[in-house]
Design an enzyme around this catalytic site. Structure first.
Site, short mmCIF file in Angstrom:
data_model
loop_
_atom_site.label_atom_id
_atom_site.label_comp_id
_atom_site.label_asym_id
_atom_site.label_seq_id
_atom_site.Cartn_x
_atom_site.Cartn_y
_atom_site.Cartn_z
N LYS A 100 1.08 -1.52 -0.05
CA LYS A 100 0.05 0.41 -0.13
C LYS A 100 0.80 1.85 -0.19
O LYS A 100 0.34 2.19 -0.58
CB LYS A 100 -0.91 -0.47 0.94
CG LYS A 100 -2.02 -1.44 1.38
CD LYS A 100 -2.69 -1.86 -0.11
CE LYS A 100 -3.33 -2.54 0.52
NZ LYS A 100 -1.91 -4.22 -0.29
N GLY A 151 10.05 -21.14 16.29
CA GLY A 151 8.74 -21.85 17.24
C GLY A 151 8.20 -22.93 17.11
O GLY A 151 7.78 -22.67 15.71
N VAL A 167 -4.51 -11.03 -6.88
CA VAL A 167 -4.09 -9.74 -5.83
C VAL A 167 -2.83 -8.82 -5.74
O VAL A 167 -2.38 -8.18 -6.37
CB VAL A 167 -4.51 -9.79 -4.70
CG1 VAL A 167 -4.60 -8.15 -3.77
CG2 VAL A 167 -6.15 -10.16 -4.57
N ILE A 168 -2.45 -9.47 -5.72
CA ILE A 168 -0.55 -9.33 -5.35
C ILE A 168 -0.42 -8.98 -6.97
O ILE A 168 0.11 -7.90 -6.49
CB ILE A 168 0.59 -10.13 -5.25
CG1 ILE A 168 0.10 -10.70 -3.64
CG2 ILE A 168 1.98 -10.20 -5.07
CD1 ILE A 168 0.32 -11.75 -2.96
N VAL A 190 1.69 -21.54 -19.22
CA VAL A 190 3.70 -21.17 -19.34
C VAL A 190 4.78 -22.76 -19.37
O VAL A 190 4.16 -23.84 -19.25
CB VAL A 190 3.68 -20.89 -18.31
CG1 VAL A 190 4.99 -20.21 -17.49
CG2 VAL A 190 2.95 -18.83 -17.43
N SER A 230 2.99 -14.66 -8.90
CA SER A 230 1.61 -14.40 -8.01
C SER A 230 1.13 -15.13 -8.67
O SER A 230 -0.54 -15.15 -8.78
CB SER A 230 0.96 -13.28 -8.35
OG SER A 230 -0.40 -12.30 -7.64
N GLY A 233 -0.16 -17.60 -5.77
CA GLY A 233 -0.94 -17.94 -5.06
C GLY A 233 0.05 -17.83 -3.61
O GLY A 233 1.11 -18.19 -3.74
N HIS A 259 -23.65 14.21 1.39
CA HIS A 259 -23.75 15.03 0.16
C HIS A 259 -23.09 16.24 0.77
O HIS A 259 -22.93 16.70 1.05
CB HIS A 259 -24.87 15.74 -0.14
CG HIS A 259 -25.05 15.44 -1.94
ND1 HIS A 259 -25.36 14.89 -2.30
CD2 HIS A 259 -25.28 16.98 -2.23
CE1 HIS A 259 -25.03 16.11 -3.69
NE2 HIS A 259 -25.63 17.53 -3.54
#
Length: 475
Positions: free
Chosen positions: A58, A122, A193-194, A247, A279, A281, A454
């Site tokens: 962003k 962890g 999205v990416i 591809v 991109s 997934g 408005h």
């Protein structure tokens, strides 16, 4: 003797850090383990979202949008701007600053809420009486014990088979956010999205961007009417989008990347680019968790198997976010994290998958909640539809951004809102009204009768709701 905690959270992303803070607020003694490091080796909690996902993308989108406005749209407002240049290094540095501010903010919240933070990886050691031992592999290895364990280890970018990320020429979302200069030619595999967000950033800065999508339809999960409008807008902006491609071999060298593929007609093609963003997934991140050591059940994708309450097959072990079923969205992870902390406390945590909003932060923005028109048709649901274009909205005209529309879908008999879909300015903010309405099972008439300011973009949602019953206030 190991340190004892009521709740241990493995992972400090949106699901993990929110779960830890909420559990601490409910009176538990809580630890959170996270291994993300900043460029100095220090802790960088926040997971993929904060470090290489939602937040930095962003920041770059905002910078690139300012650049495009200065070059292409300021003149419409009577502002003369000549010789406008983009300092990519400074843009990336600003992005890094935004990320660090978020990292530091999470560490501050841990301290404020008395959450013990452990910097390292962890993993499960073994089940012990009344809980589990968890190893923290960091600068120094140690073992801590917890009565309840919440796994929130997130996800990793999926690579193409036989084509690993080198983060120099072949990039995941991580490498895509660290490009140091505007590539002359940029390729993307995947129009999700990416892909669309990163493609938009570099297209605005001058890259020739080509997106290769394997599916025959654009944004197949999005309402078809919205997807068509978005495709038209992106194509007009200069994004080259090829659908239905297959591809083949990908070669990476000093001069860039060469992608062999067949187009939708089956014709052999070659795309040569300076950088390639893959991109396609993400995959659940359970590597190194030692799930097999304690018998934690995983599915065929490597995700942790949970029930509707995020309980795993092990007593006292929960899992949330990208590492379990459901949409891989930061806000979904947050909701699950809060819900699990409350369930541990004996409360009734709530997550409604039907009202989780989706957003693509391109320009125009795309946002939706609920079901699409094609889903309703496939399920045989009788519905009514209403839409309203931003072209007829006064605030959108004043902004100089009239692309897109708001679309409402409501039950034909009860008028209950079944889905709301927006493509246009500030869709990411406008969708929240629809989420609230659907959570309370509102009707389209309820939205139509609510007073909206408005002039505002939200008036378009009111008009779209009115249009469900073929009404309008736009005389």
């Amino acid at each position: 003797m190991s340190k004892q905690f009521d709740v241990i959270v493995i992972g400090g992303g949106p699901g993990g850090y929110i779960a830890a803070i909420r559990a601490a607020q409910l009176g538990f003694n809580v630890a959170c383990i996270d291994e993300w490091k900043n460029d100095k080796g220090g802790p960088a909690p926040g997971g993929t979202c904060t470090n290489v996902g939602c937040i930095p993308s962003k920041a770059l989108l905002q910078s690139s949008e300012h650049f495009e406005h200065a070059n292409k749209h300021f003149a419409d407002h009577g502002i003369t701007a000549t010789g406008v240049k983009m300092d990519v290094a400074k843009m990336v540095a600003r992005k890094d600053t935004v990320v660090k501010q978020n990292n530091d903010g999470i560490l501050y919240l841990f301290k404020k809420n008395k959450v013990s933070f452990f910097h390292g990886r962890g993993s499960f050691v073994k089940a012990v009486e009344g809980g589990y031992e968890i190893k923290v592999a960091g600068a120094a290895e140690e073992v801590i014990s917890g009565k309840q364990i919440i796994v929130a280890t997130g996800s990793n970018a999926r690579a193409l088979p036989g084509t690993p990320f080198d983060e120099e020429n072949i990039l995941s979302n991580d490498g895509a956010l660290r490009i140091g200069a505007v590539p002359k030619k940029l390729g993307l595999i995947g129009s999700g999205v990416i892909g669309l967000e990163m493609g938009s950033v570099w297209r605005r800065l001058g890259s020739e961007v080509t997106i290769l999508e394997g599916l025959p339809t654009f944004l197949g999960a999005v309402d078809e009417q919205v997807a068509k409008e978005a495709h038209k807008a992106f194509t007009k902006q200069g994004l080259k989008i090829e659908l239905g491609v297959k591809v083949g071999e990908i070669k990476s060298g000093k001069k860039g990347v060469s992608i062999a593929y067949n187009n939708a007609k089956g014709e052999a093609q070659t795309l040569d680019v300076d950088k390639l963003i893959v991109s396609i997934g993400r995959v659940p991140n359970t590597t190194g968790l030692n799930a097999e050591g304690v018998g934690l059940q995983l599915d065929e994708r490597g995700a942790i198997v949970v029930d509707a309450d995020c309980k795993t097959n092990l007593p006292g072990v929960w899992a949330v976010g990208d590492v379990v079923r459901g949409p891989m969205l930061a806000h979904k992870a947050e909701e699950e994290g809060v819900a699990v902390a409350e369930r541990i406390a004996g409360q009734h945590g709530h997550v409604n998958f039907n009202t989780i909003p989706w957003v693509i932060y391109t320009s125009p923005e795309i946002a939706w909640v609920g079901r699409t028109e094609q889903q309703l048709k496939a399920d045989g649901v009788a519905y009514k539809a209403g839409s309203f274009p931003f072209l007829a909205n006064g605030r959108a005209r004043a902004l100089g951004d009239t692309t897109g529309f708001v679309k409402f879908l409501a039950d034909a008999k009860t008028d209950e809102i079944l889905g709301v879909h927006i493509v246009g300015p500030m869709a990411s903010e406008l969708i929240s009204e629809a989420v609230v309405a659907m959570e309370f099972r509102a009707s389209s008439e309820d939205i139509a009768r609510i007073c909206h300011a408005h002039p505002s973009l939200s008036e378009a949602t009111k008009e779209a709701a009115l249009a469900v019953d073929k009404r309008t206030l736009n005389f």
